[in-house]
Design a protein around this motif. Sequence first.
Motif, PDB file in Angstrom:
ATOM      1  N   GLU A   9       0.921  -1.288   0.033  1.00  0.00           N
ATOM      2  CA  GLU A   9       0.059   0.008  -0.083  1.00  0.00           C
ATOM      3  C   GLU A   9       0.863   1.225   0.065  1.00  0.00           C
ATOM      4  O   GLU A   9       0.530   2.273  -0.783  1.00  0.00           O
ATOM      5  CB  GLU A   9      -0.713   0.034   1.145  1.00  0.00           C
ATOM      6  CG  GLU A   9      -2.152   0.718   1.086  1.00  0.00           C
ATOM      7  CD  GLU A   9      -3.231   0.597   2.170  1.00  0.00           C
ATOM      8  OE1 GLU A   9      -3.558   1.312   2.728  1.00  0.00           O
ATOM      9  OE2 GLU A   9      -3.515  -0.628   2.384  1.00  0.00           O
ATOM     10  N   MET A  12       2.542   1.762  -3.419  1.00  0.00           N
ATOM     11  CA  MET A  12       1.560   1.865  -4.416  1.00  0.00           C
ATOM     12  C   MET A  12       1.333   3.619  -4.359  1.00  0.00           C
ATOM     13  O   MET A  12       1.280   4.346  -5.243  1.00  0.00           O
ATOM     14  CB  MET A  12       0.241   1.314  -4.489  1.00  0.00           C
ATOM     15  CG  MET A  12       0.393  -0.102  -4.839  1.00  0.00           C
ATOM     16  SD  MET A  12       0.772  -0.116  -6.656  1.00  0.00           S
ATOM     17  CE  MET A  12       1.590  -2.016  -6.755  1.00  0.00           C
ATOM     18  N   ASN A  16       1.855   6.416  -6.932  1.00  0.00           N
ATOM     19  CA  ASN A  16       1.044   7.177  -7.458  1.00  0.00           C
ATOM     20  C   ASN A  16       1.234   8.779  -7.185  1.00  0.00           C
ATOM     21  O   ASN A  16       1.069   9.522  -8.173  1.00  0.00           O
ATOM     22  CB  ASN A  16      -0.284   7.060  -6.586  1.00  0.00           C
ATOM     23  CG  ASN A  16      -1.225   6.147  -7.175  1.00  0.00           C
ATOM     24  OD1 ASN A  16      -1.257   5.779  -8.433  1.00  0.00           O
ATOM     25  ND2 ASN A  16      -2.130   5.209  -6.550  1.00  0.00           N
ATOM     26  N   LYS A 109      -0.350   1.474 -15.435  1.00  0.00           N
ATOM     27  CA  LYS A 109      -1.012   1.732 -13.986  1.00  0.00           C
ATOM     28  C   LYS A 109      -2.566   1.109 -14.222  1.00  0.00           C
ATOM     29  O   LYS A 109      -3.017   0.341 -13.543  1.00  0.00           O
ATOM     30  CB  LYS A 109      -1.215   2.900 -13.780  1.00  0.00           C
ATOM     31  CG  LYS A 109      -2.000   3.238 -12.400  1.00  0.00           C
ATOM     32  CD  LYS A 109      -2.080   4.696 -12.058  1.00  0.00           C
ATOM     33  CE  LYS A 109      -2.910   5.012 -10.972  1.00  0.00           C
ATOM     34  NZ  LYS A 109      -3.100   6.453 -10.498  1.00  0.00           N
ATOM     35  N   LYS A 110      -3.354   1.390 -15.314  1.00  0.00           N
ATOM     36  CA  LYS A 110      -4.539   1.099 -15.506  1.00  0.00           C
ATOM     37  C   LYS A 110      -4.688  -0.348 -15.416  1.00  0.00           C
ATOM     38  O   LYS A 110      -5.603  -0.920 -14.861  1.00  0.00           O
ATOM     39  CB  LYS A 110      -5.333   1.731 -16.660  1.00  0.00           C
ATOM     40  CG  LYS A 110      -6.980   1.561 -16.808  1.00  0.00           C
ATOM     41  CD  LYS A 110      -7.499   2.025 -17.974  1.00  0.00           C
ATOM     42  CE  LYS A 110      -8.989   1.641 -18.129  1.00  0.00           C
ATOM     43  NZ  LYS A 110      -9.367   0.670 -17.503  1.00  0.00           N
ATOM     44  N   HIS A 113      -3.941  -2.079 -12.172  1.00  0.00           N
ATOM     45  CA  HIS A 113      -5.307  -1.880 -11.102  1.00  0.00           C
ATOM     46  C   HIS A 113      -6.458  -2.702 -11.384  1.00  0.00           C
ATOM     47  O   HIS A 113      -6.878  -3.274 -10.763  1.00  0.00           O
ATOM     48  CB  HIS A 113      -5.618  -0.269 -11.068  1.00  0.00           C
ATOM     49  CG  HIS A 113      -4.458   0.540 -10.202  1.00  0.00           C
ATOM     50  ND1 HIS A 113      -4.732   1.699  -9.857  1.00  0.00           N
ATOM     51  CD2 HIS A 113      -3.200  -0.139  -9.739  1.00  0.00           C
ATOM     52  CE1 HIS A 113      -3.328   2.138  -9.276  1.00  0.00           C
ATOM     53  NE2 HIS A 113      -2.879   0.950  -8.976  1.00  0.00           N
ATOM     54  N   ASP A 114      -6.797  -2.649 -12.674  1.00  0.00           N
ATOM     55  CA  ASP A 114      -7.780  -3.534 -13.163  1.00  0.00           C
ATOM     56  C   ASP A 114      -7.727  -5.019 -13.105  1.00  0.00           C
ATOM     57  O   ASP A 114      -8.714  -5.822 -12.504  1.00  0.00           O
ATOM     58  CB  ASP A 114      -8.034  -3.344 -14.661  1.00  0.00           C
ATOM     59  CG  ASP A 114      -8.609  -1.959 -15.166  1.00  0.00           C
ATOM     60  OD1 ASP A 114      -9.024  -1.187 -14.258  1.00  0.00           O
ATOM     61  OD2 ASP A 114      -8.418  -1.815 -16.316  1.00  0.00           O
ATOM     62  N   TYR A 116      -4.919  -6.271 -10.822  1.00  0.00           N
ATOM     63  CA  TYR A 116      -4.589  -6.742  -9.251  1.00  0.00           C
ATOM     64  C   TYR A 116      -4.843  -5.982  -8.084  1.00  0.00           C
ATOM     65  O   TYR A 116      -4.668  -6.346  -7.098  1.00  0.00           O
ATOM     66  CB  TYR A 116      -2.900  -6.776  -9.447  1.00  0.00           C
ATOM     67  CG  TYR A 116      -2.502  -7.515 -10.429  1.00  0.00           C
ATOM     68  CD1 TYR A 116      -2.158  -8.773 -10.486  1.00  0.00           C
ATOM     69  CD2 TYR A 116      -2.154  -7.071 -11.760  1.00  0.00           C
ATOM     70  CE1 TYR A 116      -2.002  -9.780 -11.346  1.00  0.00           C
ATOM     71  CE2 TYR A 116      -1.556  -8.080 -12.586  1.00  0.00           C
ATOM     72  CZ  TYR A 116      -1.451  -9.462 -12.633  1.00  0.00           C
ATOM     73  OH  TYR A 116      -1.189 -10.150 -13.556  1.00  0.00           O
ATOM     74  N   GLN A 117      -5.722  -4.870  -8.432  1.00  0.00           N
ATOM     75  CA  GLN A 117      -6.214  -4.092  -7.153  1.00  0.00           C
ATOM     76  C   GLN A 117      -7.399  -4.919  -6.463  1.00  0.00           C
ATOM     77  O   GLN A 117      -8.097  -5.231  -7.120  1.00  0.00           O
ATOM     78  CB  GLN A 117      -6.519  -2.773  -7.635  1.00  0.00           C
ATOM     79  CG  GLN A 117      -6.448  -1.851  -6.594  1.00  0.00           C
ATOM     80  CD  GLN A 117      -6.715  -0.314  -7.063  1.00  0.00           C
ATOM     81  OE1 GLN A 117      -7.263   0.231  -7.973  1.00  0.00           O
ATOM     82  NE2 GLN A 117      -5.989   0.547  -6.088  1.00  0.00           N
ATOM     83  N   GLU A 118      -7.142  -4.875  -5.324  1.00  0.00           N
ATOM     84  CA  GLU A 118      -8.398  -5.607  -4.469  1.00  0.00           C
ATOM     85  C   GLU A 118      -9.568  -4.727  -4.651  1.00  0.00           C
ATOM     86  O   GLU A 118      -9.331  -3.381  -4.465  1.00  0.00           O
ATOM     87  CB  GLU A 118      -7.910  -5.629  -3.029  1.00  0.00           C
ATOM     88  CG  GLU A 118      -8.341  -7.110  -2.459  1.00  0.00           C
ATOM     89  CD  GLU A 118      -7.658  -7.284  -1.017  1.00  0.00           C
ATOM     90  OE1 GLU A 118      -7.290  -6.271  -0.360  1.00  0.00           O
ATOM     91  OE2 GLU A 118      -7.749  -8.368  -0.622  1.00  0.00           O
ATOM     92  N   GLU A 119     -10.731  -5.273  -4.669  1.00  0.00           N
ATOM     93  CA  GLU A 119     -12.015  -4.539  -4.731  1.00  0.00           C
ATOM     94  C   GLU A 119     -12.029  -3.809  -3.201  1.00  0.00           C
ATOM     95  O   GLU A 119     -11.824  -4.539  -2.489  1.00  0.00           O
ATOM     96  CB  GLU A 119     -13.197  -5.453  -5.143  1.00  0.00           C
ATOM     97  CG  GLU A 119     -13.096  -5.913  -6.151  1.00  0.00           C
ATOM     98  CD  GLU A 119     -13.340  -4.965  -7.559  1.00  0.00           C
ATOM     99  OE1 GLU A 119     -13.920  -3.658  -7.238  1.00  0.00           O
ATOM    100  OE2 GLU A 119     -12.428  -5.076  -8.521  1.00  0.00           O
ATOM    101  N   GLU A 120     -12.518  -2.343  -3.333  1.00  0.00           N
ATOM    102  CA  GLU A 120     -12.684  -1.891  -2.027  1.00  0.00           C
ATOM    103  C   GLU A 120     -14.058  -2.479  -1.482  1.00  0.00           C
ATOM    104  O   GLU A 120     -14.988  -2.656  -2.182  1.00  0.00           O
ATOM    105  CB  GLU A 120     -12.948  -0.346  -2.184  1.00  0.00           C
ATOM    106  CG  GLU A 120     -11.671   0.308  -2.798  1.00  0.00           C
ATOM    107  CD  GLU A 120     -10.444   0.398  -1.759  1.00  0.00           C
ATOM    108  OE1 GLU A 120     -10.509   0.199  -0.615  1.00  0.00           O
ATOM    109  OE2 GLU A 120      -9.404   0.316  -2.250  1.00  0.00           O
TER     110      GLU A 120
END
Length: 121
Positions: A9, A12, A16, A109-110, A113-114, A116-120
Amino acid sequence: EPAASEVLEHSMEQMNGALKALLKGIDATNRDKSLASLAKLQAGVVAAKSETPPMAASVEESKRPEFVAGFRRKLVDVLATTCRIETAILDGKYDDANALVKDELTRLKKEGHDKYQEEEE
């Protein structure tokens, strides 16, 4: 020793912040500042790429190694792109540097994130 997810985190957030700074535009007047932002971005990538993405927990056990390898490969692509940007800045090719930031880095980045980013929650 911070938890892996905290390291990820923090990395990242660092990436960013640096990307936002670079997206404001790179030119001769902010060359050194841009190189410093790029170094921050690179440090974030290096720290993040050896971590396990938290979403791996939701991936089938048999697919996990492939998922983690894909995550790392994506960050290696980011790192390689930052090296191309750095070379462009060092060569005074600011248009090339800006194009790489705007097109390549934001695309990577997109994509990252699409996938590997964990859903909030």
